[in-house]
Design an enzyme around this catalytic site. Structure first.
Site, PDB file in Angstrom:
ATOM      1  CG  HIS A  17     -15.024  64.105  18.553  1.00 49.30           C
ATOM      2  ND1 HIS A  17     -15.690  63.749  19.699  1.00 49.30           N
ATOM      3  CD2 HIS A  17     -15.221  65.446  18.416  1.00 49.30           C
ATOM      4  CE1 HIS A  17     -16.249  64.817  20.247  1.00 49.30           C
ATOM      5  NE2 HIS A  17     -15.988  65.859  19.481  1.00 49.30           N
ATOM      6  CE  LYS A  41     -21.349  77.149  32.392  1.00 52.39           C
ATOM      7  NZ  LYS A  41     -22.657  77.042  31.852  1.00 52.39           N
ATOM      8  NE  ARG A  90     -20.838  69.591  15.373  1.00 54.11           N
ATOM      9  CZ  ARG A  90     -20.692  69.667  16.679  1.00 54.11           C
ATOM     10  NH1 ARG A  90     -21.117  68.704  17.443  1.00 54.11           N
ATOM     11  NH2 ARG A  90     -20.129  70.719  17.221  1.00 54.11           N
ATOM     12  CB  SER A 128     -19.580  65.302  23.523  1.00 50.49           C
ATOM     13  OG  SER A 128     -18.471  64.985  22.726  1.00 50.49           O
TER      14      SER A 128
HETATM   15  P1  ADP Z   1     -15.385  72.079  21.497  1.00 50.84           P
HETATM   16  O1  ADP Z   1     -15.794  72.258  22.919  1.00 50.84           O
HETATM   17  O2  ADP Z   1     -14.074  72.680  21.152  1.00 50.84           O
HETATM   18  O3  ADP Z   1     -16.451  72.374  20.471  1.00 50.84           O
HETATM   19  P2  ADP Z   1     -15.877  69.308  20.896  1.00 50.84           P
HETATM   20  O4  ADP Z   1     -15.259  68.132  21.536  1.00 50.84           O
HETATM   21  O5  ADP Z   1     -17.356  69.474  21.057  1.00 50.84           O
HETATM   22  O6  ADP Z   1     -15.074  70.525  21.439  1.00 50.84           O
HETATM   23  O7  ADP Z   1     -15.544  69.327  19.359  1.00 50.84           O
HETATM   24  C1  ADP Z   1     -14.220  69.366  18.891  1.00 50.84           C
HETATM   25  C2  ADP Z   1     -14.245  69.574  17.392  1.00 50.84           C
HETATM   26  O8  ADP Z   1     -14.880  68.461  16.766  1.00 50.84           O
HETATM   27  C3  ADP Z   1     -15.013  70.798  16.909  1.00 50.84           C
HETATM   28  O9  ADP Z   1     -14.341  71.324  15.784  1.00 50.84           O
HETATM   29  C4  ADP Z   1     -16.350  70.254  16.505  1.00 50.84           C
HETATM   30  O10 ADP Z   1     -16.963  71.053  15.509  1.00 50.84           O
HETATM   31  C5  ADP Z   1     -15.929  68.921  15.934  1.00 50.84           C
HETATM   32  N1  ADP Z   1     -17.008  67.927  15.960  1.00 50.84           N
HETATM   33  C6  ADP Z   1     -17.746  67.536  17.013  1.00 50.84           C
HETATM   34  N2  ADP Z   1     -18.672  66.625  16.650  1.00 50.84           N
HETATM   35  C7  ADP Z   1     -18.526  66.452  15.318  1.00 50.84           C
HETATM   36  C8  ADP Z   1     -19.200  65.671  14.328  1.00 50.84           C
HETATM   37  N3  ADP Z   1     -20.250  64.902  14.645  1.00 50.84           N
HETATM   38  N4  ADP Z   1     -18.775  65.745  13.040  1.00 50.84           N
HETATM   39  C9  ADP Z   1     -17.743  66.552  12.731  1.00 50.84           C
HETATM   40  N5  ADP Z   1     -17.075  67.337  13.602  1.00 50.84           N
HETATM   41  C10 ADP Z   1     -17.455  67.284  14.877  1.00 50.84           C
END
Ligand code: ADP
Length: 157
Positions: A17, A41, A90, A128
């Protein structure tokens, strides 16, 4: 002013992120990181805790603002005056869902466009949920999150 929104759950914020935040903050005048309320959830962190960690880790970027929102991203974007949504990609597995979301948002708000940043190869596997899984079994998470976030995770597990 050119405002973009980077929305997500950020439960918690990872190096993946932070990489997207740093890169997109360089492309816009104003980047809003939007933490979505009530979309998970069983979150590890409350929305307030997620905001706190994001604020701590993005303090050095003068044009990055951390906010929370509820409901439709298209409405939040309109309220913020943002025309651009940033998302990270990703793998192919992200693609189908992301495309559907981007097209839905354009249908709801035609002037709202989504741009995708390809993940840095170092973080292509990182999510995450993977961090939480490793932390749960007391594995080393130092390659995934900052020392501050790692400490906050340790308090929880
Ligand atoms: P969501 O529940 O909206 O997917 P996340 O917090 O999991 O929320 O992810 C937010 C954004 O960050 C999404 O666009 C996701 O693809 C991107 N993202 C998450 N991890 C990575 C990573 N390792 N590299 C690049 N983008 C990421």
């Amino acid at each position: 002013m050119n405002t973009a929104i980077y929305p997500g759950s950020f439960d918690p914020v990872t190096y993946g992120h932070l990489d997207i935040i740093e890169r997109s903050a360089q492309m816009t005048d104003h980047l809003i990181v939007g933490v979505l309320k009530n979309n998970m959830k069983d979150p590890m962190f409350t929305v307030e805790e997620r905001l706190e960690m994001l604020r701590e880790e993005t303090r050095r970027y003068a044009n990055v603002e951390i906010l929370t929102f509820e409901g439709l991203l298209a409405d939040f974007a309109r309220e913020c005056g943002a025309r651009v949504v940033v998302r990270g990609l990703r793998a192919v597995t992200d693609f189908e869902y992301e495309l559907q979301m981007a097209q839905t948002n354009r249908k709801l708000t035609p002037e709202l466009d989504t741009i995708f940043l390809a993940t840095d190869l170092r973080y292509a596997y990182l999510s995450s949920s993977i961090v939480k899984e490793v932390a749960y079994w007391h594995g080393d998470i130092s390659a995934f999150v900052t020392p501050y976030v790692a400490g906050r995770i340790r308090e929880k597990v």
